[in-house]
Scaffold this active site. Structure first.
Site, PDB file in Angstrom:
ATOM      1  N   GLY A 132       0.818  -1.211   0.000  1.00 24.54           N
ATOM      2  CA  GLY A 132       0.000   0.000   0.000  1.00 24.54           C
ATOM      3  C   GLY A 132       0.852   1.261   0.000  1.00 24.54           C
ATOM      4  O   GLY A 132       0.583   2.216  -0.738  1.00 24.54           O
ATOM      5  N   CYS A 133       1.899   1.259   0.799  1.00 22.19           N
ATOM      6  CA  CYS A 133       2.775   2.433   0.887  1.00 22.19           C
ATOM      7  C   CYS A 133       3.545   2.634  -0.413  1.00 22.19           C
ATOM      8  O   CYS A 133       3.795   3.769  -0.825  1.00 22.19           O
ATOM      9  CB  CYS A 133       3.719   2.294   2.073  1.00 22.19           C
ATOM     10  SG  CYS A 133       2.834   2.222   3.652  1.00 22.19           S
ATOM     11  N   THR A 134       3.895   1.531  -1.071  1.00 26.01           N
ATOM     12  CA  THR A 134       4.563   1.614  -2.371  1.00 26.01           C
ATOM     13  C   THR A 134       3.629   2.234  -3.403  1.00 26.01           C
ATOM     14  O   THR A 134       4.016   3.141  -4.147  1.00 26.01           O
ATOM     15  CB  THR A 134       5.040   0.222  -2.832  1.00 26.01           C
ATOM     16  OG1 THR A 134       6.007  -0.247  -1.891  1.00 26.01           O
ATOM     17  CG2 THR A 134       5.645   0.271  -4.219  1.00 26.01           C
TER      18      THR A 134
END
Length: 155
Positions: A46-48
């Site tokens: 998700g952060c990527t």
């Protein structure tokens, strides 16, 4: 639970190390609008997605007068690996002490898979040229968030 910021609040000052270990301060961006986004961990799906979305839209945001800073509890070494692995152009800073995360209301209790846990609350604040909060978004989704910000800011 840290207190959430609201439009009109003064943005808490911070100086944090970037992926190269150099200090980045909110004060360095005085006179420009800054999108400060808070994410749980580098090198996670998700952060990527979120970091890649900001990178893909960095020119659009910059041309509209916005700088972008991503804040996570990661150390500079992990941020450097994240930047290199994903070819990120967005400024990433680490807050291992979680003081800036807490000051922005982005660290505290949240629900994760139905359980209450303490951790980073995915959040984004927009700071105006004078250091005041213009927008504050909490519990945002990683996917589609950048497009929503662009719409909300009228870019």
């Amino acid at each position: 639970m840290s207190e959430r910021l609201k439009p009109g609040d003064t943005a808490p000052a911070f100086t944090l190390p970037d992926a190269d270990g150099n200090d980045v301060s909110l004060a360095d961006h005085k006179g420009r609008k800054v999108i400060v986004y808070f994410y749980p961990a580098a090198l996670t799906p998700g952060c990527t997605k979120q970091a890649c979305d900001f990178t893909d839209n960095l020119d659009l945001l910059a041309n509209a007068g916005y700088d972008v800073i991503g804040v996570s509890p990661d150390k500079p070494e992990k941020l450097a690996k994240f930047r290199e692995t994903e070819d990120l152009k967005v400024t990433l800073v680490g807050d291992p002490a979680k003081e800036t995360l807490a000051a922005y209301g982005a660290f505290g209790e949240k629900k994760l898979y139905g359980k209450v846990v303490t951790g980073v609350i995915r959040s984004t604040v927009v700071v105006d040229e004078d250091g005041k909060i213009e927008h504050a978004f909490y519990n945002v989704k990683a996917t589609g968030h950048v497009a929503k910000i662009i719409r909300d800011l009228g870019i």
